[in-house]
Design a protein around this motif. Structure first.
Motif, short mmCIF file in Angstrom:
data_model
loop_
_atom_site.label_atom_id
_atom_site.label_comp_id
_atom_site.label_asym_id
_atom_site.label_seq_id
_atom_site.Cartn_x
_atom_site.Cartn_y
_atom_site.Cartn_z
N MET A 1 0.83 -1.20 0.00
CA MET A 1 0.00 0.00 0.00
C MET A 1 0.87 1.26 0.00
SD MET A 1 -2.84 1.46 -0.28
CE MET A 1 -4.05 0.19 -0.19
N ALA A 4 2.05 1.80 -3.48
CA ALA A 4 0.93 2.20 -4.34
C ALA A 4 0.59 3.68 -4.14
CB ALA A 4 -0.28 1.32 -4.05
N TYR A 120 0.13 -8.90 -7.44
CA TYR A 120 -0.59 -8.17 -6.39
C TYR A 120 -0.09 -6.73 -6.28
CZ TYR A 120 -2.52 -12.62 -4.65
OH TYR A 120 -3.17 -13.81 -4.53
N CYS A 124 -2.57 -3.60 -6.96
CA CYS A 124 -2.79 -2.60 -5.92
C CYS A 124 -2.39 -1.21 -6.43
CB CYS A 124 -2.00 -2.97 -4.67
SG CYS A 124 -2.29 -1.88 -3.27
#
Length: 180
Positions: A1, A4, A120, A124
Motif C-alpha cells: 500500500m 501504491a 498483487y 494494488c
C-alpha cells in the motif's frame, strides 16, 4: 500500500503536467524535453541502483519524501530552469520507489510465489493510481495546480506506512532463489 500511494501520487502529474506547462507558455519541444529529463534521470538511477547500500525500506522512504517535495514544488509557478531540476527528481519519486520495492520483494517474497507477489503489487498500484486519477480530475477542476498538494500528502502517507513498517521490513526471512 505504501508503494501504491507513492507511485499513485504521480497521477495528477501524468494527467495535467503537459496541460499546465502549455498554459504557462511552454512550447511542445520544451514540454517534450521536460518529460525526457525525467525519463533519462530514471534510467541513470536504474543503472546505478546495484551500487545502493541502503535498506530497501529506507530507499522507499527517501522516494516518498522526494515525491512529496516534488509535488509541493510542482504546485508553484516555477521558472523553466527550476522546473527542469524538479523533473530530474522523477528518478527519486518514481524510480527509487520501484528499486526499493523490488528489493523488499526480493527479500520477503519466496521465489515460488514471486510472480503472484508482483501481480498483487501491480494490481494494488493500478487500483490506487486509477482512483487517484479520477479524484485528480475532480480536484483539478476546482483547485488547479493545488492538486499537487493532495498528491504530496498521498506520497507522504505512503512513506509513513513504509517508515512504520521498516523494522519488520529490515528482516530478510526469504531470498527469492531459496523457494521459501
Amino acid at each position: 500500500m505504501g508503494s501504491a500511494l507513492i507511485q499513485g501520487s504521480h497521477a495528477a502529474y501524468y494527467i495535467f503536467a503537459s496541460i499546465a506547462w502549455q498554459q504557462a507558455g511552454f512550447d511542445g519541444l520544451t514540454i517534450a524535453v521536460l518529460w525526457a529529463l525525467g525519463v533519462i534521470a530514471e534510467i541513470v538511477l536504474f543503472a546505478l541502483s546495484p551500487r545502493f547500500s541502503l535498506q530497501p525500506s529506507t530507499l522507499v522512504v527517501i522516494a516518498a519524501l522526494s515525491a512529496a517535495a516534488r509535488w509541493v514544488m510542482m504546485a508553484q509557478d516555477l521558472p523553466l530552469a527550476i522546473l527542469a531540476i524538479v523533473q530530474l527528481a522523477h528518478a527519486l519519486s518514481f524510480g527509487l520507489t520501484q528499486v526499493g520495492v523490488m528489493g523488499l520483494m526480493l527479500h520477503h517474497v519466496p521465489g515460488h510465489v514471486m510472480a503472484r507477489g508482483q501481480g498483487y503489487l501491480t494490481a494494488c498500484g493500478g487500483i490506487v493510481a486509477g482512483l487517484a486519477s479520477i479524484a485528480s480530475g475532480l480536484i483539478y477542476e476546482s483547485w488547479g495546480a493545488g492538486i499537487y498538494y493532495v498528491m504530496a500528502v498521498m506520497a507522504a502517507f505512503g512513506g509513513l506506512i513504509i517508515w512504520l513498517a521498516r523494522e519488520r521490513l529490515s528482516h530478510q526471512p526469504h531470498k527469492a532463489a531459496s523457494g521459501g
